[in-house]
Design a protein around this motif. Structure first.
Motif, PDB file in Angstrom:
ATOM      1  N   VAL A  20     -11.312  19.300 -18.486  1.00 29.96           N
ATOM      2  CA  VAL A  20     -10.298  19.776 -17.553  1.00 29.96           C
ATOM      3  C   VAL A  20     -10.734  19.388 -16.149  1.00 29.96           C
ATOM      4  CG1 VAL A  20      -9.094  21.779 -16.616  1.00 29.96           C
ATOM      5  CG2 VAL A  20      -9.620  21.673 -19.058  1.00 29.96           C
ATOM      6  N   ALA A  21      -9.980  18.506 -15.508  1.00 29.13           N
ATOM      7  CA  ALA A  21     -10.281  18.060 -14.143  1.00 29.13           C
ATOM      8  C   ALA A  21      -9.417  18.859 -13.174  1.00 29.13           C
ATOM      9  CB  ALA A  21     -10.012  16.569 -14.000  1.00 29.13           C
ATOM     10  N   ASP A  22     -10.005  19.876 -12.567  1.00 29.33           N
ATOM     11  CA  ASP A  22      -9.268  20.757 -11.670  1.00 29.33           C
ATOM     12  C   ASP A  22      -8.849  20.026 -10.399  1.00 29.33           C
ATOM     13  OD1 ASP A  22      -9.290  23.457 -12.940  1.00 29.33           O
ATOM     14  OD2 ASP A  22     -11.449  23.093 -12.917  1.00 29.33           O
ATOM     15  N   HIS A  23      -7.814  20.538  -9.783  1.00 29.12           N
ATOM     16  CA  HIS A  23      -7.299  19.964  -8.535  1.00 29.12           C
ATOM     17  C   HIS A  23      -8.356  20.006  -7.432  1.00 29.12           C
ATOM     18  CE1 HIS A  23      -4.792  19.282  -5.046  1.00 29.12           C
ATOM     19  NE2 HIS A  23      -5.107  20.473  -4.576  1.00 29.12           N
ATOM     20  N   ASP A  24      -9.156  21.078  -7.394  1.00 33.12           N
ATOM     21  CA  ASP A  24     -10.133  21.249  -6.323  1.00 33.12           C
ATOM     22  C   ASP A  24     -11.547  20.900  -6.781  1.00 33.12           C
ATOM     23  OD1 ASP A  24     -10.344  23.320  -8.086  1.00 33.12           O
ATOM     24  OD2 ASP A  24     -10.428  24.917  -6.560  1.00 33.12           O
ATOM     25  N   ALA A  25     -11.665  19.947  -7.714  1.00 31.61           N
ATOM     26  CA  ALA A  25     -12.988  19.552  -8.194  1.00 31.61           C
ATOM     27  C   ALA A  25     -13.843  19.040  -7.035  1.00 31.61           C
ATOM     28  CB  ALA A  25     -12.858  18.469  -9.260  1.00 31.61           C
ATOM     29  N   ASP A  26     -15.096  19.489  -6.998  1.00 26.90           N
ATOM     30  CA  ASP A  26     -15.999  19.130  -5.904  1.00 26.90           C
ATOM     31  C   ASP A  26     -16.751  17.838  -6.204  1.00 26.90           C
ATOM     32  OD1 ASP A  26     -15.518  21.240  -4.132  1.00 26.90           O
ATOM     33  OD2 ASP A  26     -16.832  22.574  -5.274  1.00 26.90           O
ATOM     34  N   LEU A  27     -17.106  17.135  -5.141  1.00 22.95           N
ATOM     35  CA  LEU A  27     -18.063  16.043  -5.233  1.00 22.95           C
ATOM     36  C   LEU A  27     -19.430  16.581  -4.822  1.00 22.95           C
ATOM     37  CD1 LEU A  27     -15.996  13.096  -3.677  1.00 22.95           C
ATOM     38  CD2 LEU A  27     -16.087  13.880  -6.046  1.00 22.95           C
ATOM     39  N   PHE A  28     -20.454  15.760  -4.997  1.00 24.30           N
ATOM     40  CA  PHE A  28     -21.808  16.223  -4.748  1.00 24.30           C
ATOM     41  C   PHE A  28     -22.555  15.243  -3.861  1.00 24.30           C
ATOM     42  CE2 PHE A  28     -20.336  17.473  -8.948  1.00 24.30           C
ATOM     43  CZ  PHE A  28     -20.391  18.843  -8.845  1.00 24.30           C
ATOM     44  N   GLU A  29     -23.679  15.711  -3.321  1.00 23.15           N
ATOM     45  CA  GLU A  29     -24.537  14.807  -2.559  1.00 23.15           C
ATOM     46  C   GLU A  29     -25.078  13.728  -3.479  1.00 23.15           C
ATOM     47  OE1 GLU A  29     -26.966  16.403   0.983  1.00 23.15           O
ATOM     48  OE2 GLU A  29     -26.985  18.027  -0.465  1.00 23.15           O
ATOM     49  N   GLY A  30     -25.201  12.533  -2.975  1.00 23.52           N
ATOM     50  CA  GLY A  30     -25.607  11.387  -3.772  1.00 23.52           C
ATOM     51  C   GLY A  30     -24.731  10.209  -3.393  1.00 23.52           C
ATOM     52  N   THR A  31     -24.858   9.124  -4.104  1.00 21.64           N
ATOM     53  CA  THR A  31     -24.031   7.968  -3.796  1.00 21.64           C
ATOM     54  C   THR A  31     -22.652   8.120  -4.421  1.00 21.64           C
ATOM     55  OG1 THR A  31     -24.698   6.734  -5.756  1.00 21.64           O
ATOM     56  CG2 THR A  31     -26.083   6.512  -3.792  1.00 21.64           C
ATOM     57  N   LEU A  61     -22.920  10.087  -0.012  1.00 23.21           N
ATOM     58  CA  LEU A  61     -21.922  11.063   0.403  1.00 23.21           C
ATOM     59  C   LEU A  61     -22.621  12.328   0.880  1.00 23.21           C
ATOM     60  CD1 LEU A  61     -19.314  10.748  -2.507  1.00 23.21           C
ATOM     61  CD2 LEU A  61     -19.537   9.368  -0.420  1.00 23.21           C
ATOM     62  N   THR A  62     -21.999  13.041   1.785  1.00 25.76           N
ATOM     63  CA  THR A  62     -22.549  14.308   2.253  1.00 25.76           C
ATOM     64  C   THR A  62     -22.177  15.417   1.278  1.00 25.76           C
ATOM     65  OG1 THR A  62     -20.577  14.722   3.588  1.00 25.76           O
ATOM     66  CG2 THR A  62     -22.405  13.582   4.655  1.00 25.76           C
ATOM     67  N   GLU A  63     -22.629  16.616   1.567  1.00 30.77           N
ATOM     68  CA  GLU A  63     -22.355  17.765   0.714  1.00 30.77           C
ATOM     69  C   GLU A  63     -20.855  17.923   0.472  1.00 30.77           C
ATOM     70  OE1 GLU A  63     -23.181  22.609   0.633  1.00 30.77           O
ATOM     71  OE2 GLU A  63     -23.669  21.398   2.392  1.00 30.77           O
ATOM     72  N   ARG A  64     -20.495  18.129  -0.810  1.00 33.28           N
ATOM     73  CA  ARG A  64     -19.107  18.303  -1.251  1.00 33.28           C
ATOM     74  C   ARG A  64     -18.248  17.078  -0.934  1.00 33.28           C
ATOM     75  NH1 ARG A  64     -17.783  23.900  -2.017  1.00 33.28           N
ATOM     76  NH2 ARG A  64     -15.620  23.463  -1.461  1.00 33.28           N
ATOM     77  N   GLY A  65     -18.872  15.960  -0.605  1.00 35.44           N
ATOM     78  CA  GLY A  65     -18.128  14.743  -0.328  1.00 35.44           C
ATOM     79  C   GLY A  65     -17.294  14.815   0.931  1.00 35.44           C
ATOM     80  N   LEU A  66     -17.702  15.663   1.882  1.00 33.75           N
ATOM     81  CA  LEU A  66     -16.886  15.878   3.080  1.00 33.75           C
ATOM     82  C   LEU A  66     -16.906  14.689   4.038  1.00 33.75           C
ATOM     83  CD1 LEU A  66     -17.630  19.645   3.830  1.00 33.75           C
ATOM     84  CD2 LEU A  66     -15.615  18.634   2.761  1.00 33.75           C
ATOM     85  N   SER A  67     -17.764  13.697   3.766  1.00 33.51           N
ATOM     86  CA  SER A  67     -17.722  12.493   4.586  1.00 33.51           C
ATOM     87  C   SER A  67     -16.532  11.612   4.225  1.00 33.51           C
ATOM     88  CB  SER A  67     -19.022  11.698   4.416  1.00 33.51           C
ATOM     89  OG  SER A  67     -19.287  11.443   3.045  1.00 33.51           O
ATOM     90  N   LEU A  68     -15.826  11.936   3.142  1.00 34.03           N
ATOM     91  CA  LEU A  68     -14.612  11.222   2.743  1.00 34.03           C
ATOM     92  C   LEU A  68     -13.386  12.016   3.166  1.00 34.03           C
ATOM     93  CD1 LEU A  68     -15.570  10.186  -0.908  1.00 34.03           C
ATOM     94  CD2 LEU A  68     -15.897   8.867   1.188  1.00 34.03           C
ATOM     95  N   SER A  69     -12.262  11.332   3.251  1.00 32.27           N
ATOM     96  CA  SER A  69     -10.998  12.032   3.515  1.00 32.27           C
ATOM     97  C   SER A  69     -10.543  12.752   2.245  1.00 32.27           C
ATOM     98  CB  SER A  69      -9.925  11.032   3.947  1.00 32.27           C
ATOM     99  OG  SER A  69      -9.573  10.183   2.854  1.00 32.27           O
ATOM    100  N   GLY A  70      -9.535  13.607   2.376  1.00 32.56           N
ATOM    101  CA  GLY A  70      -9.043  14.343   1.225  1.00 32.56           C
ATOM    102  C   GLY A  70      -8.536  13.423   0.129  1.00 32.56           C
ATOM    103  N   GLY A  71      -7.781  12.384   0.510  1.00 28.38           N
ATOM    104  CA  GLY A  71      -7.274  11.446  -0.481  1.00 28.38           C
ATOM    105  C   GLY A  71      -8.374  10.660  -1.164  1.00 28.38           C
ATOM    106  N   GLN A  72      -9.412  10.279  -0.396  1.00 26.99           N
ATOM    107  CA  GLN A  72     -10.539   9.558  -0.990  1.00 26.99           C
ATOM    108  C   GLN A  72     -11.285  10.441  -1.988  1.00 26.99           C
ATOM    109  OE1 GLN A  72     -12.482   8.458   2.718  1.00 26.99           O
ATOM    110  NE2 GLN A  72     -11.954   6.298   2.416  1.00 26.99           N
ATOM    111  N   ARG A  73     -11.483  11.702  -1.631  1.00 24.72           N
ATOM    112  CA  ARG A  73     -12.171  12.609  -2.554  1.00 24.72           C
ATOM    113  C   ARG A  73     -11.380  12.759  -3.851  1.00 24.72           C
ATOM    114  NH1 ARG A  73     -12.971  15.650   2.105  1.00 24.72           N
ATOM    115  NH2 ARG A  73     -11.489  17.266   1.468  1.00 24.72           N
TER     116      ARG A  73
END
Length: 580
Positions: free
Chosen positions: A407-418, A476-488
């Motif tokens: 199940v891929a939730d709408h608000d799935a988080d990204l993580f620190e790492g590449t 990427l920074t914490e929670r992938g916040l270095s990307l825009s919403g669409g990129q995430r």
């Protein structure tokens, strides 16, 4: 099996019993040596003022030097052993808490913000681990009091009995003084954890709050929570002050009585000058173990409060129970809901054929959320049944089930790492290698992890990689916040597609991308998931148009089924939901 705070404390101490015992024994030796010092000084004084050749005096001085050397070594090694036991116990508790939070059956997160769980796993675990230090200190203090009492018995029977008989009631009063501190320390930790949780929650949603102009409401919310935490901290500080002040009064009175009795015996000639020095020195020495006991009692009180909070997480009831089987292999991917009721879902029934790309539309976000929970088995239906290839999900082990249904939730988080680390995090047969942060003077090396090109192209994540300075190896920074919403969103969708499960459930994966990109993603998902069951819980016309079939869940009635075009033409409520 439910556990309580006492169980947590007992495990924290017994789990490190070798280090704890070593620290306690060495600390007890240190305190015993401290008690011997005034006695030996008294003997040295008596030898110095008595006639003789001085040989005995030199012998006692040498013995006193040996005692001081032992004191120094025992203190150093006892503290080291106790601290090691403390840190290891805290580490084991953090591991247990992490395993409980990550338990596939869930339940630990219910009613708790993520920041609260972090506070329990850090601050509370550290306080419980510190009980090992307090335990060693308390054993040492009791050994010092016992040694001091025995030494006073040799100087004077009344003085020795006074100390030995006075210790038990003193300990009982100390325990009673620690009760209010224990209660208020628990409340302090609870409020502090809540404040940390609210702060983490607000920071995570900072962009959204700024976008809707809700900064004032967010600040007011945190201010209320912070004031509650401050009030609890002040109450705990007052309890700590009363505890410490009360212990000072008790120990001061106790020492005063010992000194008074010793002085009276000296004036009556019942003890020698050296014995008087020893008695006074022992009376002063007793301040040290009594102070240590007061400190240890406060540590025990705070440790008990934190242990109760840890126990509440470890013994949280699971969100789902039962089910030990694994899905039958190979997983065909047939899904069936039969009169399912859970939360906002009310008697919903529909089926998904193996390999079908199904769209599910609902006007109520709560219905969508409930559907995602029962499909991923983070909750079981209150009524009805959800089946995978004819087997009820309630009979399947949640960990095994989630290898078959992702199940891929709408608000799935990204993580620190590449970027690559994030996309391949759940890809079968690959690891997630650590990658150093590249610098302009040191270009990144070719990635070792295979690149899931089809998933990236389908989700539009290849365009994201192309726009970043180091492509897939861009950190990427914490929670992938270095990307825009669409990129995430595109990266999260690529991660879900790269996992390639037999059944994939997507929830609004394109709400932050433009219409042209959304249309390409719709075609890409259809191509990438060919032959695999896919359920898209969405309201996007582009994604719904790519679906083989659409189910419209509206209220308590039976779902409406058909293609997107058929429902737009013939179902007014559906048309209003997806086109407005």
């Amino acid at each position: 099996m439910p556990i309580n705070g006492r169980d947590v404390l007992r495990r924290a101490v017994t789990g490190q019993w070798k280090q704890s015992a070593a620290g306690a024994l060495l600390a007890a030796g240190h305190q015993t040596g401290e008690a011997l010092v005034p006695v030996m000084v008294g003997v040295v004084i008596d030898e110095a003022i008595s006639p003789g050749d001085g040989g005995a005096l030199l012998l006692w001085i040498a013995a006193l030097a040996v005692v001081f050397a032992g004191l120094s070594s025992s203190y150093r090694f006892s503290f080291r052993a106790a601290e090691r036991a403390s840190e290891q116990a805290a580490h084991r508790l953090r591991i247990e808490l992490t395993e409980r939070v990550l338990e596939p059956r869930g339940g630990a997160e219910t009613g708790r913000l993520p920041g609260e769980l972090v506070a329990v796993a850090t601050s509370d675990a550290k306080r419980v681990g510190a009980v090992n230090v307090a335990m060693a200190a308390a054993v040492a203090a009791l050994a010092g009091l016992l040694a001091g009492g025995v030494a006073l018995l040799r100087v004077s029977l009344p003085l020795g009995l006074l100390v030995l008989l006075g210790i038990p009631p003193l300990l009982m009063l100390a325990h009673l003084l620690g009760k209010p501190l224990e209660r208020r320390s628990g409340a302090e930790q609870e409020r502090a954890a809540r404040a940390s949780g609210v702060a983490a929650d607000l920071i995570a949603g900072l962009r959204v709050l700024k976008g809707i102009g809700a900064e004032g409401a967010a600040v007011a919310r945190y201010r209320r929570t912070s004031r509650d935490a401050l009030a609890a901290t002040l109450r705990a500080a007052r309890a700590q002050a009363w505890h410490d002040g009360g212990m000072l009064v008790l120990t001061g009175l106790f020492i005063a009585v010992v000194a008074l009795v010793g002085g009276r015996l000296a004036t009556q000639g019942d003890i020698t000058a050296g014995q008087l020095v020893a008695a006074v020195g022992l009376a002063q020495f007793l301040l040290s173990p009594l102070s240590i006991l007061a400190w240890a009692n406060g540590e025990f009180a705070q440790g008990r409060a934190s242990a109760a909070r840890i126990a509440s997480v470890l013994s949280s009831p699971p969100a789902v129970t039962g089910g030990e089987a694994a899905p039958a292999q190979p997983v065909r991917g047939a899904i069936a809901l039969r009169e399912v009721s859970y939360d906002a879902l009310r008697g919903v029934s529909f089926e998904v054929a193996p390999g079908e790309l199904l769209g599910v539309v609902t006007r109520d976000a709560a219905v969508a959320h409930a559907l995602l929970r029962v499909l991923g088995r983070t909750a079981d239906p209150d009524a009805g049944v959800v089946e995978l290839d004819g087997t009820p999900l309630t009979g399947l082990d949640p960990a095994e089930l989630r290898r078959a249904i992702v199940v891929a939730d709408h608000d799935a988080d990204l993580f620190e790492g590449t970027l690559l680390d994030n996309i391949t995090a759940a890809t079968p047969g690959t690891g997630t290698p650590g990658t150093a942060t590249p610098s302009p003077s040191s270009p990144p090396e070719t990635p070792e992890t295979p690149v899931p090109e089809m998933a990236m192209v389908a989700a539009g994540a290849d365009e994201v990689a192309g726009a970043l300075p180091y492509g897939l190896l861009t950190p990427l920074t914490e929670r992938g916040l270095s990307l825009s919403g669409g990129q995430r969103q595109r990266v999260a969708l690529a991660r879900a597609l790269a996992a390639d499960p037999p059944v994939l459930v997507l929830h609004d994966p394109t709400t932050a991308v433009d219409a042209a990109t959304e249309a390409r993603i719709a075609d890409g998902v259809r191509t990438a998931r060919q032959g695999r069951t896919t359920i898209m819980v969405v309201t996007s016309p582009a994604l719904l148009a790519a679906a083989d079939r659409v189910v419209f869940v509206d209220g308590d009635g039976p779902p409406a089924c058909g293609t997107h075009a058929e429902l737009v033409e013939g179902h007014e409520t559906y048309r209003a939901t997806v086109l407005t």
